[in-house]
Design a protein around this motif. Structure first.
Motif, PDB file in Angstrom:
ATOM      1  N   ILE A  15       0.821  -1.220   0.000  1.00 29.94           N
ATOM      2  CA  ILE A  15       0.000   0.000   0.000  1.00 29.94           C
ATOM      3  C   ILE A  15       0.852   1.266   0.000  1.00 29.94           C
ATOM      4  CG2 ILE A  15      -1.531   1.417   1.436  1.00 29.94           C
ATOM      5  CD1 ILE A  15      -3.149  -1.056   1.985  1.00 29.94           C
ATOM      6  N   ASP A  16       1.864   1.339   0.848  1.00 33.77           N
ATOM      7  CA  ASP A  16       2.682   2.557   0.911  1.00 33.77           C
ATOM      8  C   ASP A  16       3.368   2.835  -0.423  1.00 33.77           C
ATOM      9  OD1 ASP A  16       1.917   2.967   3.538  1.00 33.77           O
ATOM     10  OD2 ASP A  16       3.750   2.115   4.387  1.00 33.77           O
ATOM     11  N   ALA A  17       3.921   1.801  -1.039  1.00 33.18           N
ATOM     12  CA  ALA A  17       4.604   1.970  -2.325  1.00 33.18           C
ATOM     13  C   ALA A  17       3.615   2.347  -3.417  1.00 33.18           C
ATOM     14  CB  ALA A  17       5.350   0.690  -2.707  1.00 33.18           C
ATOM     15  N   TRP A  18       2.446   1.704  -3.418  1.00 34.78           N
ATOM     16  CA  TRP A  18       1.431   2.004  -4.431  1.00 34.78           C
ATOM     17  C   TRP A  18       0.934   3.438  -4.288  1.00 34.78           C
ATOM     18  CZ3 TRP A  18      -3.923   3.049  -4.195  1.00 34.78           C
ATOM     19  CH2 TRP A  18      -4.594   2.992  -5.418  1.00 34.78           C
ATOM     20  N   MET A  19       0.632   3.838  -3.056  1.00 31.96           N
ATOM     21  CA  MET A  19       0.120   5.192  -2.824  1.00 31.96           C
ATOM     22  C   MET A  19       1.177   6.240  -3.187  1.00 31.96           C
ATOM     23  SD  MET A  19      -2.664   6.771  -2.070  1.00 31.96           S
ATOM     24  CE  MET A  19      -3.715   5.625  -1.201  1.00 31.96           C
ATOM     25  N   ALA A  20       2.421   6.001  -2.841  1.00 37.03           N
ATOM     26  CA  ALA A  20       3.495   6.941  -3.201  1.00 37.03           C
ATOM     27  C   ALA A  20       3.605   7.063  -4.718  1.00 37.03           C
ATOM     28  CB  ALA A  20       4.820   6.487  -2.597  1.00 37.03           C
ATOM     29  N   TRP A  21       3.538   5.935  -5.428  1.00 35.86           N
ATOM     30  CA  TRP A  21       3.597   5.945  -6.880  1.00 35.86           C
ATOM     31  C   TRP A  21       2.401   6.693  -7.463  1.00 35.86           C
ATOM     32  CZ3 TRP A  21       0.359   3.116 -10.361  1.00 35.86           C
ATOM     33  CH2 TRP A  21       0.767   3.180 -11.701  1.00 35.86           C
ATOM     34  N   MET A  22       1.220   6.454  -6.921  1.00 32.97           N
ATOM     35  CA  MET A  22       0.022   7.153  -7.401  1.00 32.97           C
ATOM     36  C   MET A  22       0.188   8.665  -7.250  1.00 32.97           C
ATOM     37  SD  MET A  22      -2.232   5.052  -8.640  1.00 32.97           S
ATOM     38  CE  MET A  22      -3.809   5.912  -8.574  1.00 32.97           C
ATOM     39  N   MET A  23       0.608   9.103  -6.055  1.00 25.46           N
ATOM     40  CA  MET A  23       0.700  10.532  -5.747  1.00 25.46           C
ATOM     41  C   MET A  23       1.855  11.225  -6.476  1.00 25.46           C
ATOM     42  SD  MET A  23      -1.731  11.107  -3.631  1.00 25.46           S
ATOM     43  CE  MET A  23      -2.733  10.409  -2.347  1.00 25.46           C
TER      44      MET A  23
END
Length: 107
Positions: A15-23
């Motif tokens: 989740i942290d990696a995905w959210m960082a990539w999204m943002m």
């Protein structure tokens, strides 16, 4: 107004990696296409997802169907491939289109 909705079931381990990539990468790149004027990320609440995952809905708002079709034809395949290459089966997605019929706001 058309909302292109991408619902993502994200494995909790990324989740942290995905959210960082999204943002930091994905959403800014999609905004650069000029096809959407508003993007909203919302977390789906409740016990409707699979254990070990969290579900998010990303709502991309386009001015009209033509803009959305231009996105599909010129940008979507590359963005989908990038997402799959980065996260594989740890992010499962389905897509829907929504047409705004009427919007109500308090003034």
């Amino acid at each position: 107004m058309i909302i292109y909705n991408v619902t993502s079931n994200v494995d909790d381990s990324i989740i942290d990696a995905w959210m960082a990539w999204m943002m930091d990468s994905h959403i800014p790149a999609i905004m650069q296409t000029g096809k959407f004027y508003k993007i909203k990320i919302v977390k789906v609440l409740g016990d409707h997802h699979h254990p070990g995952t969290t579900t998010y809905s990303v709502q991309y708002t386009a001015e009209n169907r033509e803009k959305l079709e231009e996105y599909y034809n010129n940008h979507a395949p590359g963005f989908r491939a990038e997402s799959y290459a980065k996260f594989g089966e740890k992010v499962l997605q389905f897509r829907t289109e929504l047409e705004v019929v009427q919007e109500f706001k308090m003034v």
